[in-house]
Design a protein around this motif. Sequence first.
Motif, PDB file in Angstrom:
ATOM      1  N   PRO A  45      19.977  -4.988   2.383  1.00 56.80           N
ATOM      2  CA  PRO A  45      19.433  -6.157   2.834  1.00 56.80           C
ATOM      3  C   PRO A  45      20.109  -7.233   3.359  1.00 56.80           C
ATOM      4  O   PRO A  45      21.292  -7.553   2.865  1.00 56.80           O
ATOM      5  CB  PRO A  45      18.797  -6.631   1.366  1.00 56.80           C
ATOM      6  N   ALA A  46      19.782  -8.166   4.398  1.00 54.90           N
ATOM      7  CA  ALA A  46      20.875  -8.941   4.884  1.00 54.90           C
ATOM      8  C   ALA A  46      20.873 -10.162   3.992  1.00 54.90           C
ATOM      9  O   ALA A  46      19.969 -10.472   3.498  1.00 54.90           O
ATOM     10  CB  ALA A  46      19.972  -9.533   6.250  1.00 54.90           C
ATOM     11  N   GLY A  47      21.772 -10.667   4.110  1.00 54.22           N
ATOM     12  CA  GLY A  47      22.359 -11.830   3.156  1.00 54.22           C
ATOM     13  C   GLY A  47      22.440 -11.874   1.572  1.00 54.22           C
ATOM     14  O   GLY A  47      22.572 -12.601   0.893  1.00 54.22           O
ATOM     15  N   VAL A  48      22.370 -10.628   1.243  1.00 55.07           N
ATOM     16  CA  VAL A  48      22.427 -10.047  -0.141  1.00 55.07           C
ATOM     17  C   VAL A  48      23.938  -9.669  -0.508  1.00 55.07           C
ATOM     18  O   VAL A  48      24.539  -8.979   0.308  1.00 55.07           O
ATOM     19  CB  VAL A  48      21.555  -8.862  -0.606  1.00 55.07           C
ATOM     20  N   PRO A  49      24.502 -10.590  -1.395  1.00 57.12           N
ATOM     21  CA  PRO A  49      25.954  -9.946  -1.683  1.00 57.12           C
ATOM     22  C   PRO A  49      26.209  -8.702  -2.120  1.00 57.12           C
ATOM     23  O   PRO A  49      25.200  -7.846  -2.672  1.00 57.12           O
ATOM     24  CB  PRO A  49      26.271 -11.116  -3.019  1.00 57.12           C
TER      25      PRO A  49
END
Length: 181
Positions: A45-49
């Motif tokens: 997922p985009a933006g997930v560390p």
Amino acid sequence: MTAAVLAGCGGADDPAGAPGTPAPTTATGGAATTGAPASPTGAAPAGVPETLRFTARTVDGQTFEGASLAGKPAALWFWAAWCTRCRAAADDVAAIQRDTAAEANLVGVAGLGSGEGAMKRFIADTGIGDFPNLADDKGEVWRKFDVTTQEYWVLLDSTGKVVHSGPLSTTEARQRINGLS
């Protein structure tokens, strides 16, 4: 390859050979692999560390996405169903979750050969069913966070950064989780 050895959990209800059982590892080129796929399709997922890019199954059979922890501090409590120390701490862990639920996520991560039936009994017997508990007998989440023993805590801040990894008393866990908010 020499695997890390479990520490500290012994007792009459532990299965023969459980204390000293190696932590789950998978040899790949002489090193343990880490992590599980970010999603069933492998897309992160985009933006997930990176720390939260994993998918696991809960003890009750649901899919759990690590990404669901993003944006809020989180505490991962690693336990084994046969561990007497884990059983003794479970009531306090449930109280920590009740007291800090608005500020932080708490997730149990069961494993180390616990077995599905024993995991379910442990949850029912100890009252820790109010928060997600992952069924991780294959050790994928354990490896992702380099956990080598049960009754172990990994604390993450709201950005997903690991701010503590190791054993804690339940008093220390409560204090540190409260400090994450």
